[in-house]
Design an enzyme around this catalytic site. Structure first.
Site, PDB file in Angstrom:
ATOM      1  N   ALA A  69     -22.540  18.957 -44.781  1.00 59.80           N
ATOM      2  CA  ALA A  69     -22.725  19.676 -46.105  1.00 59.80           C
ATOM      3  C   ALA A  69     -23.805  21.520 -45.211  1.00 59.80           C
ATOM      4  O   ALA A  69     -23.676  21.625 -45.397  1.00 59.80           O
ATOM      5  CB  ALA A  69     -23.470  19.422 -46.710  1.00 59.80           C
ATOM      6  N   GLY A  91     -22.428  24.500 -45.425  1.00 62.56           N
ATOM      7  CA  GLY A  91     -23.142  25.405 -45.299  1.00 62.56           C
ATOM      8  C   GLY A  91     -23.911  26.112 -44.144  1.00 62.56           C
ATOM      9  O   GLY A  91     -24.296  25.294 -42.842  1.00 62.56           O
ATOM     10  N   ASN A 101     -30.838  24.145 -43.256  1.00 62.20           N
ATOM     11  CA  ASN A 101     -29.280  24.762 -44.528  1.00 62.20           C
ATOM     12  C   ASN A 101     -29.686  25.593 -45.226  1.00 62.20           C
ATOM     13  O   ASN A 101     -30.958  25.831 -45.143  1.00 62.20           O
ATOM     14  CB  ASN A 101     -29.072  23.269 -44.170  1.00 62.20           C
ATOM     15  CG  ASN A 101     -29.697  22.732 -45.599  1.00 62.20           C
ATOM     16  OD1 ASN A 101     -31.096  23.228 -45.332  1.00 62.20           O
ATOM     17  ND2 ASN A 101     -29.140  22.393 -46.466  1.00 62.20           N
ATOM     18  N   CYS A 135     -29.955  25.283 -48.480  1.00 66.35           N
ATOM     19  CA  CYS A 135     -31.203  25.013 -49.607  1.00 66.35           C
ATOM     20  C   CYS A 135     -32.329  24.884 -48.971  1.00 66.35           C
ATOM     21  O   CYS A 135     -33.736  24.377 -49.992  1.00 66.35           O
ATOM     22  CB  CYS A 135     -30.581  24.249 -50.066  1.00 66.35           C
ATOM     23  SG  CYS A 135     -29.023  23.911 -51.362  1.00 66.35           S
ATOM     24  N   GLU A 159     -33.464  21.753 -47.204  1.00 68.02           N
ATOM     25  CA  GLU A 159     -34.169  21.218 -47.405  1.00 68.02           C
ATOM     26  C   GLU A 159     -34.098  19.973 -45.408  1.00 68.02           C
ATOM     27  O   GLU A 159     -34.213  18.872 -45.436  1.00 68.02           O
ATOM     28  CB  GLU A 159     -33.684  19.895 -47.999  1.00 68.02           C
ATOM     29  CG  GLU A 159     -31.877  19.603 -47.828  1.00 68.02           C
ATOM     30  CD  GLU A 159     -30.765  20.797 -48.838  1.00 68.02           C
ATOM     31  OE1 GLU A 159     -31.843  21.705 -48.521  1.00 68.02           O
ATOM     32  OE2 GLU A 159     -30.132  19.989 -48.451  1.00 68.02           O
ATOM     33  N   PRO A 176     -30.917  18.969 -53.627  1.00 64.91           N
ATOM     34  CA  PRO A 176     -30.627  19.140 -53.979  1.00 64.91           C
ATOM     35  C   PRO A 176     -30.076  18.404 -54.979  1.00 64.91           C
ATOM     36  O   PRO A 176     -30.055  18.256 -56.934  1.00 64.91           O
ATOM     37  CB  PRO A 176     -30.310  20.536 -54.578  1.00 64.91           C
ATOM     38  CG  PRO A 176     -30.213  21.310 -52.996  1.00 64.91           C
ATOM     39  CD  PRO A 176     -30.166  19.932 -52.304  1.00 64.91           C
ATOM     40  N   GLY A 181     -26.857  18.996 -56.214  1.00 63.95           N
ATOM     41  CA  GLY A 181     -26.491  20.082 -57.462  1.00 63.95           C
ATOM     42  C   GLY A 181     -25.255  19.108 -58.106  1.00 63.95           C
ATOM     43  O   GLY A 181     -25.007  19.080 -59.594  1.00 63.95           O
TER      44      GLY A 181
HETATM   45  P1  ADP Z   1     -23.640  18.831 -53.965  1.00 64.57           P
HETATM   46  O1  ADP Z   1     -22.608  19.759 -54.039  1.00 64.57           O
HETATM   47  O2  ADP Z   1     -23.193  18.180 -52.374  1.00 64.57           O
HETATM   48  O3  ADP Z   1     -24.625  17.883 -54.689  1.00 64.57           O
HETATM   49  P2  ADP Z   1     -26.258  19.798 -52.508  1.00 64.57           P
HETATM   50  O4  ADP Z   1     -27.045  20.617 -53.815  1.00 64.57           O
HETATM   51  O5  ADP Z   1     -27.149  18.875 -52.481  1.00 64.57           O
HETATM   52  O6  ADP Z   1     -25.073  19.915 -52.616  1.00 64.57           O
HETATM   53  O7  ADP Z   1     -26.833  20.698 -51.835  1.00 64.57           O
HETATM   54  C1  ADP Z   1     -27.077  20.353 -50.522  1.00 64.57           C
HETATM   55  C2  ADP Z   1     -26.686  21.109 -49.145  1.00 64.57           C
HETATM   56  O8  ADP Z   1     -24.553  21.190 -49.015  1.00 64.57           O
HETATM   57  C3  ADP Z   1     -26.728  22.530 -50.003  1.00 64.57           C
HETATM   58  O9  ADP Z   1     -28.156  22.881 -48.917  1.00 64.57           O
HETATM   59  C4  ADP Z   1     -26.369  23.137 -48.307  1.00 64.57           C
HETATM   60  O10 ADP Z   1     -26.282  22.843 -47.299  1.00 64.57           O
HETATM   61  C5  ADP Z   1     -24.415  22.382 -49.142  1.00 64.57           C
HETATM   62  N1  ADP Z   1     -23.970  23.202 -50.476  1.00 64.57           N
HETATM   63  C6  ADP Z   1     -23.696  23.074 -51.296  1.00 64.57           C
HETATM   64  N2  ADP Z   1     -23.457  24.318 -51.751  1.00 64.57           N
HETATM   65  C7  ADP Z   1     -23.323  24.766 -50.886  1.00 64.57           C
HETATM   66  C8  ADP Z   1     -21.987  25.920 -51.229  1.00 64.57           C
HETATM   67  N3  ADP Z   1     -21.384  26.586 -52.330  1.00 64.57           N
HETATM   68  N4  ADP Z   1     -21.077  26.095 -50.032  1.00 64.57           N
HETATM   69  C9  ADP Z   1     -21.840  25.494 -48.512  1.00 64.57           C
HETATM   70  N5  ADP Z   1     -22.341  24.888 -48.444  1.00 64.57           N
HETATM   71  C10 ADP Z   1     -22.793  24.211 -50.501  1.00 64.57           C
END
Ligand code: ADP
Length: 585
Positions: free
Chosen positions: A100, A129, A282, A284, A286, A432, A434
């Site tokens: 990621a 990302g 990266n 977000c 972290e 995060p 998300g």
């Molecule tokens: P997840 O979608 O796997 O739950 P997180 O919200 O934990 O992801 O985000 C972790 C990392 O993943 C972010 O800090 C970023 O590096 C990457 N990431 C999240 N969303 C995106 C996106 N839309 N495009 C590219 N990278 C992303």
């Protein structure tokens, strides 16, 4: 790649509706017509079996790949652990890009700038990302030797990165995310701080200002500090540190952007300083990384280790088992990953960084009936994360025995301090989560619930309505559940003002993000950070009426409590936000 055959006795996945929507939109493999060609059982088996297969590379491995595949599958489908999204999307497929997080360098020449744009595009296409520091770019209006013209400066080039991102949808699913960082002593810092003033500008970026110890000292003493042109290393003006700090605080109050990162602190924890300096994180925030480094993340769902009969209400044995399996999983992901650039592959294999973290923290506290905003919760956070770090290290040590330590170990700070040997240069990160938390059906990362019942805007305007299951169960247990009450909570999000309807004991425990005083947001972040090799994703959510003073205090507290950065968000300060309670949607 060939479809993996499903073992006949594999337990089918029990999945909630929201998770199914997210998975079928973004994660399942798609056929030529854009329709999913797999279901959740097939998806998790694809991931589990392909990651377990990496075990066969290691003759000294202690677990047969077939057994491990079953264990990985159960771990994920019991919602106890999930790897980051690109691993779920791409493991066992031809794309094979599983991380990621990436950081790319941006050098001070047109060639290097456009290389970075291209590399970022390749990474976005594969689901990752990217973070960049723009601090090496010469400032606006500096001379360009080769043409006799003047430079455009970091902010102008940032626009190109933003536009390029806009045009590339990741694997046809989601748009890319970026972090843009500028050092506070860069001559263009004021333009950078104001760059996101107009809503929608640089919408594919999070911005952070990299603050140094020297700068923070100058703020304390109300002194000027020098701006340094990176290409000449000469001073190019001075600013009053407190005025810059105030501007940062005001902008964060207005729009949440830019955030701040404490760069010296991040570099103090750089495990391999001989390989380079960390200049960015990266998107977000972290995961600080060296240029060309990538990292894959994974999160343990703490909601699933609640065990009222055990010490502190946590099933420590089960947590240990999950952590050890998860570390093996994440280390295998490194071997299974195919990166779009050879340089990245080399860097990743040198340090073998992984980022194991937690999600479902607020859900665990709800089950334990411990208020998030209490010293008891902060202490438990320390205890849990210390355990994750210690057990994560034990697992990484075990892997080092089986597979060898990470190649840069001999020159790492661990060798110097007599720690290790480890298989991985970093082990813990708090993401995060998300999307992962939607899939696992738990609260995200270490965040408190945003609301007890809320509508969530996800992908393409789809709205999902959710009520926290532990809250609903508690209401039923106390005999106060009614449809009418649920509707009124959905409209408010919080139960703080419901003294006449709900007992105090429930109102104290079932707190949501905006009921929590900023100091507890910070204390929680700092508690987890203490035992996290990388950094912690945390947003200090504030009510709409929070003041500029509140934000200044938060920034200062983050600095004093040893956080690596801080992100604040004042409710309703932007017209579109990801989470909203009934009232504001
Ligand atoms: P997840 O979608 O796997 O739950 P997180 O919200 O934990 O992801 O985000 C972790 C990392 O993943 C972010 O800090 C970023 O590096 C990457 N990431 C999240 N969303 C995106 C996106 N839309 N495009 C590219 N990278 C992303």
């Amino acid at each position: 790649m060939a479809e993996p055959t499903l073992p006949a006795d594999l337990k089918p996945v029990e999945i909630n509706t929201n998770a199914e929507i997210v998975l079928s939109k973004r994660y399942y493999r798609k056929g030529g017509d854009g329709k999913p060609v797999e279901n959740s059982t097939q998806m998790f088996w694809r991931v589990a079996s392909s990651i377990a297969e990496e075990e066969n590379k290691y003759p000294k491995s202690t677990v047969p790949a077939e057994t491990l595949a079953r264990q990985f599958y159960d771990l994920m489908t019991e919602w106890k652990f999930l790897p980051n999204s690109p691993t779920l999307m791409n493991a066992g497929t031809d794309l094979g890009q599983l991380s990621a997080c990436f950081v790319l360098p941006v050098g001070d020449s047109i060639e290097e700038i456009f290389d970075a744009v291209k590399f970022a595009a390749m990474i976005h296409k594969s689901g990752g990302g990217t973070g960049f520091s723009f601090s090496r770019l010469r400032p606006k209006e500096a001379r360009v030797g080769s043409t006799g013209g003047v430079a455009s400066g970091p902010v102008s080039f940032l626009r190109i990165f933003n536009t390029a991102t806009e045009q590339i949808k990741q694997g046809g699913t989601r748009r890319g995310a970026n972090m843009g960082i500028l050092r506070v002593d860069h001559p263009d810092i004021l333009e950078f701080i104001r760059a996101k003033e107009r809503e929608g500008e640089f919408n594919n970026f999070n911005f952070s200002v990299a603050l140094t110890e020297d700068f923070m000292k100058a703020v304390e003493k109300n002194e000027e500090y020098p701006l340094i042109a990176p290409h000449t290393k000469r001073e190019r003006g001075r600013l009053n540190a407190r005025e810059v700090f105030e501007l940062l605080v005001r902008k964060a109050w207005e729009s949440g952007d830019p955030g701040i990162v404490f760069l010296d602190r991040i570099n103090r924890d750089n495990p391999t300083p001989t390989l380079g300096e960390i200049e960015s994180t990266n998107p977000c925030g972290e995961q600080p990384l060296l240029p060309y480094e990538a990292c894959n993340l994974g999160s343990v769902n703490l909601a699933k280790v609640f065990a009222p009969e055990k010490d502190a209400g946590v099933d420590w044995d089960e947590l240990r088992r999950i952590i050890h399996l998860a570390v093996r999983f994440l280390d295998n992901v490194i071997d299974a990953s195919q990166f779009p650039l050879e340089r990245i592959t080399e860097m990743v294999r040198m340090n073998r960084k992984i980022g194991l973290g937690v999600m479902g923290w607020a859900d665990l506290l709800y089950q334990l009936r411990i208020p998030y905003n209490s010293q008891e919760a902060v202490h438990l956070a320390e205890r849990v994360m210390e355990f994750v770090l210690e057990e994560g290290r034990a697992a990484s040590r075990q892997l080092a025995k089986e597979r060898g330590e990470f190649p840069a170990y001999a020159e790492s700070v661990y060798a110097e301090r007599g720690l290790g040997p480890f298989r991985n240069a970093t082990i813990t990160t708090i993401a995060p989560t998300g999307t992962l938390s939607i899939i696992a059906g738990c609260s995200s990362g270490i965040e408190p619930l945003f609301a007890l019942s809320f509508a969530r805007n996800v992908m393409d305007g789809e709205r999902l309505v959710e009520t926290n299951p532990y809250f609903e169960a508690a209401l039923r247990e106390e005999g106060c559940w009614s449809q009418k009450l649920m509707e009124s909570i959905a409209a408010k999000g919080s139960v703080r003002q419901m003294a006449d309807i709900l007992p105090d004991s429930l109102r104290k425990v079932f707190v949501t993000a905006m009921d929590i005083e900023p100091v507890y947001h910070l204390k929680m972040q700092a508690a987890f950070q203490q035992y996290t090799d990388n950094a912690v994703s945390k947003t200090v959510n504030l009510p709409h009426d929070a003041t500029v003073d509140d934000i200044r205090n938060i920034y200062w507290m983050a600095y004093e409590q040893g956080c690596k950065g801080v992100t604040v968000y004042r409710d309703g300060c932007l017209s579109s936000q990801v989470l909203c309670t009934g009232d504001s949607s």
